[in-house]
Design an enzyme around this catalytic site. Structure first.
Site, short mmCIF file in Angstrom:
data_model
loop_
_atom_site.label_atom_id
_atom_site.label_comp_id
_atom_site.label_asym_id
_atom_site.label_seq_id
_atom_site.Cartn_x
_atom_site.Cartn_y
_atom_site.Cartn_z
CG HIS A 101 66.64 -44.89 -45.52
ND1 HIS A 101 65.41 -44.49 -45.05
CD2 HIS A 101 67.06 -43.91 -46.34
CE1 HIS A 101 65.11 -43.31 -45.58
NE2 HIS A 101 66.10 -42.95 -46.37
CG HIS A 262 67.93 -35.74 -52.64
ND1 HIS A 262 67.50 -34.77 -51.76
CD2 HIS A 262 67.77 -36.92 -51.99
CE1 HIS A 262 67.10 -35.34 -50.64
NE2 HIS A 262 67.26 -36.64 -50.75
#
Length: 739
Positions: A101, A262
């Site tokens: 992020h 993920h």
């Protein structure tokens, strides 16, 4: 559902824009010639820095023991803290999200965002809903930062945390580069509309313009529930592609990053939907002072662990959330996914045919199992034809998947660092990547002082005019962007596609100049028997210097502009045409160029933005504009702003005539954005000018600087200051000699 959760998490960091918004410095959206904002030219970070004036990160880094730092980081991963327990006993997935992020704000359109300056520590990014709880991740890193002090920057540490985490969980990175330097305040990047503007506007949805790199308010990339919170798989695929392309990622890299990311960790939405609003406190920038910079206080249950509230989605993707494998892809293709809701009411998907081996361990309770989950955006990797190609490929070739993820991760976390010459540390990969804008190493001897003198004379004798030489050098060097350190004169990419074909570079005229300079280069290199050579990149800059020096000489001033050889010439194969087209400017006020897409009243602010990209301050911008006008090097030989009776001579005539009250300025009734200078007594036209020119007499700060250069006795100062600013621009991107 995400909108409800975002509201509960606090809108202080939320950013929104209509589809017509411009991804540029935030001041450009309201700027007019009368209200030009010069703040982008003020280097407040240096003023606000607590470091000593002579602090140099590259020198401080030499005190660092990278291997010990890495070991400390590895130890931290499994040292779970009571105040924020680690999921599965390992902070690795948490730190991967932190790094992702941080780096994931990068946007290729203007080079803003990214991990390079540690902006995630400051508002608004530290309070974005998509960054919920990452304040805790940074706090977990504090003991390590405290231990190593100024030998490692926050921006390096944050990215290293994710990279070390990957390696500790079985995903070996291809390398890591230190060299990111910290900011000391939030920058002026326009991320979209503020919360107040959202509430007062008539924006009908939360979609962001493509240039923002995200697709919805307050998010790094896309809404994982689907567009605008709706579980629309095909729509999600479109938004994923838009967001990742805005970062310069291909479909293959996009799939590798999402599927690889993920593989690890879990998402958090444990708080029941009807409890979210009352349970979750404000983001860090609005949190109570006693929380000491930590936001999103959770009063539900323990407030952490199994009661953690993050995005609102809840669960893990694989049965081994702290180990690298390709189970994400296995589950994507072998389980049947049914739409459901998380405890917090967010749209997500769970399998109808999960087997015991597919079940996911609880992050905190031993022996408890859960079904795996998928986001709407995850399923898009299977359903979209473009993405499906690569998920199938990676599913069938696990080693390729691992290799492609490693390369994509390195690109994600290093894209905004600029050329490889900015990298430091022991783990820099030998491999070069085209997104690094590589230039070849010089395999020859650099020119001597005597050689430089000979080449300067060859240029003078070539028949090229000062204007041709100056504009070519400017067009080459002024592609630089301080935001991501791309562009500049090194590489001579002005001779390659796409730059050679850009309108602002006047291709037909450019071709003539380059042909002559290449002839000089060939003749010189062929004449040397000691291995000495000169690059076209160096010749372009040297030619510009010659043009400026000759123009100053014609005005009666003798100057010598420093010249530092060492630039090399990139090849077309080393140049990503699509990527370099993002360096093409819409307007360049230094040469009074605009492609027509910027309205006349925005041109002064666009000049400020251009000057900021060139890392100039207010006096440097001012003296360069005045000098370029006197030198008569406007685009297409325009005479707007050439306020001199001696065009081509480097003198202060622009400022003298601009500030002369015997001239009255009026808007032209024939051309938008043109102004006519009329003699007050004669009533006759004397000059024409653009809004960029007149801003130096209109804006009070710029006028104050312009007056200095127009004063009697400061003629030599003007020439000297122009030469210094010119040299600065010519050296932009020369990190090989600036460390």
């Amino acid at each position: 559902m995400l909108k409800k959760i975002v509201t509960a998490l606090g809108m202080s960091g939320m950013l929104l824009a209509s589809n017509s918004a411009i991804a540029d410095d935030k001041n450009t959206e309201t700027a007019t010639p009368q209200s030009v904002d010069l703040s982008p030219l003020r280097n407040l970070n240096k003023l606000d820095s607590p470091m000593d004036k002579d602090y140099n990160y590259h020198q401080a880094f030499k005190k660092l023991d990278p291997e010990q730092l890495k070991k400390d980081m590895q130890d931290l991963l499994t040292q779970s803290q009571d105040w924020w327990p680690a999921d599965f006993g390992n902070y690795g997935p948490f730190f991967i999200r932190l790094s992702w992020h941080d780096a994931g704000t990068y946007r290729i359109y203007d080079g803003r965002g990214g991990a390079n300056r540690g902006q995630q520590r400051f508002s608004p990014l530290n309070s974005w809903p998509d960054n919920v709880n990452l304040d805790k991740a940074r706090q977990l890193l504090w003991p390590i930062k405290q231990k190593y002090g100024d030998a490692v920057s926050w921006s390096d540490l944050i990215v290293l945390a994710g990279t070390v985490s990957l390696e500790s969980m079985g995903m070996k990175p291809i390398g890591f580069a230190f060299g990111r330097e910290d900011d000391w305040q939030g920058d002026d990047t326009n991320w979209g509309l503020s919360p107040e503007e959202i509430m007062s506007s008539n924006v009908r949805d939360g979609k962001l313009a493509p240039a923002y790199a995200a697709t919805q308010m307050g998010l790094i990339y896309v809404n994982p529930e689907g567009p605008d919170g709706k579980p629309d798989i095909k729509g999600a695929a479109s938004e994923i592609r838009q967001a990742f392309r805005a970062m310069g990622m291909t479909d293959k890299e996009t799939v590798a990053l999402i599927a690889g990311g993920h593989t690890f960790g879990k998402t958090h939405g444990a708080v029941p939907e009807d409890k979210v609003k009352e349970a979750i406190g404000p983001a860090p920038d609005k949190a109570p002072i006693e929380q000491q910079g930590l936001g999103w206080h959770n009063s539900y249950g323990t407030g952490n662990g199994d009661d953690t509230m993050g995005s609102g989605l809840e669960g893990s993707w694989t049965s081994t959330p702290t180990f690298w494998n390709h189970d994400f892809l296995h589950n994507l293709y072998n389980l049947n996914w049914k739409k459901t809701l998380s405890p917090a009411g967010a749209h997500q998907w769970t399998p109808t045919n999960a087997k015991p081996e597919n079940m996911v361990p609880d992050a905190h309770k031993l022996g408890v199992k859960h079904k795996p989950i998928m986001f709407t955006t995850d399923l898009a990797l299977k359903e979209d034809d473009g993405f499906n190609k690569y998920t199938q490929e990676f599913y069938n070739n696990p080693e390729e998947f691992k290799e492609e993820f490693a390369k994509a991760w390195f690109k994600l976390t290093h894209r905004d660092m600029g050329p490889k010459s900015r990298y430091i540390g022991p783990w820099i990969p030998e491999q070069n990547f085209i997104w690094q804008d590589p230039v070849p190493a010089a395999d020859y001897k650099q020119v001597s002082t005597q050689d430089i003198a000979q080449l300067k004379q060859d240029i003078i004798d070539s028949g090229l005019t000062n204007q041709q030489l100056i504009k070519t050098a400017w067009d080459s060097a002024s592609t630089y962007r301080k935001t991501d350190y791309r562009g500049g004169s090194n590489g001579a990419r002005i001779a390659l596609a796409p730059e050679k074909d850009w309108q602002m570079n006047e291709p037909a005229k450019l071709e003539v100049v380059l042909a002559k300079l290449k002839e000089i280069q060939t003749n010189f290199n062929n004449s040397k028997t000691d291995g000495t050579k000169v690059s076209l990149a160096d010749l372009i800059v040297l030619g510009g210097n010659v043009g400026v020096e000759q123009a100053a000489k014609q005005a009666g001033y003798n100057i010598q502009i420093p010249f530092v050889p060492g630039r090399t010439d990139a090849t077309q194969a080393q140049t990503d045409i699509e990527s370099f087209n993002y360096l093409k400017t819409k307007s360049d006020g230094f040469i009074n160029y605009t492609d027509g897409s910027v309205s006349a009243d925005k041109l002064p602010q666009a000049l400020v933005e251009k000057a900021s990209m060139l890392d100039l301050n207010i006096p440097e911008m001012t003296v360069l504009v005045g000098g370029m006008r006197a030198l008569n090097v406007n685009y297409d030989n325009s005479q707007e702003g050439v306020l001199t009776t001696t065009p081509g001579q480097l003198n202060n005539s622009f400022f003298v005539n601009l500030l002369d009250m015997s001239t009255q300025w009026k808007k032209s009734d024939k051309k938008d954005g043109e102004y006519i200078g009329i003699g007050r007594k004669t009533g006759k036209q004397k000059w024409t000018a653009s809004p960029v020119d007149l801003i130096f007499g209109s804006n009070s700060e710029l006028k104050a600087v312009a007056q200095v250069y127009a004063e009697n006795g400061n003629e030599q100062k003007f020439v000297n200051d122009f030469a210094k600013a010119w040299h600065k621009v010519m050296m932009l991107g020369r990190f090989d000699v600036q460390q």
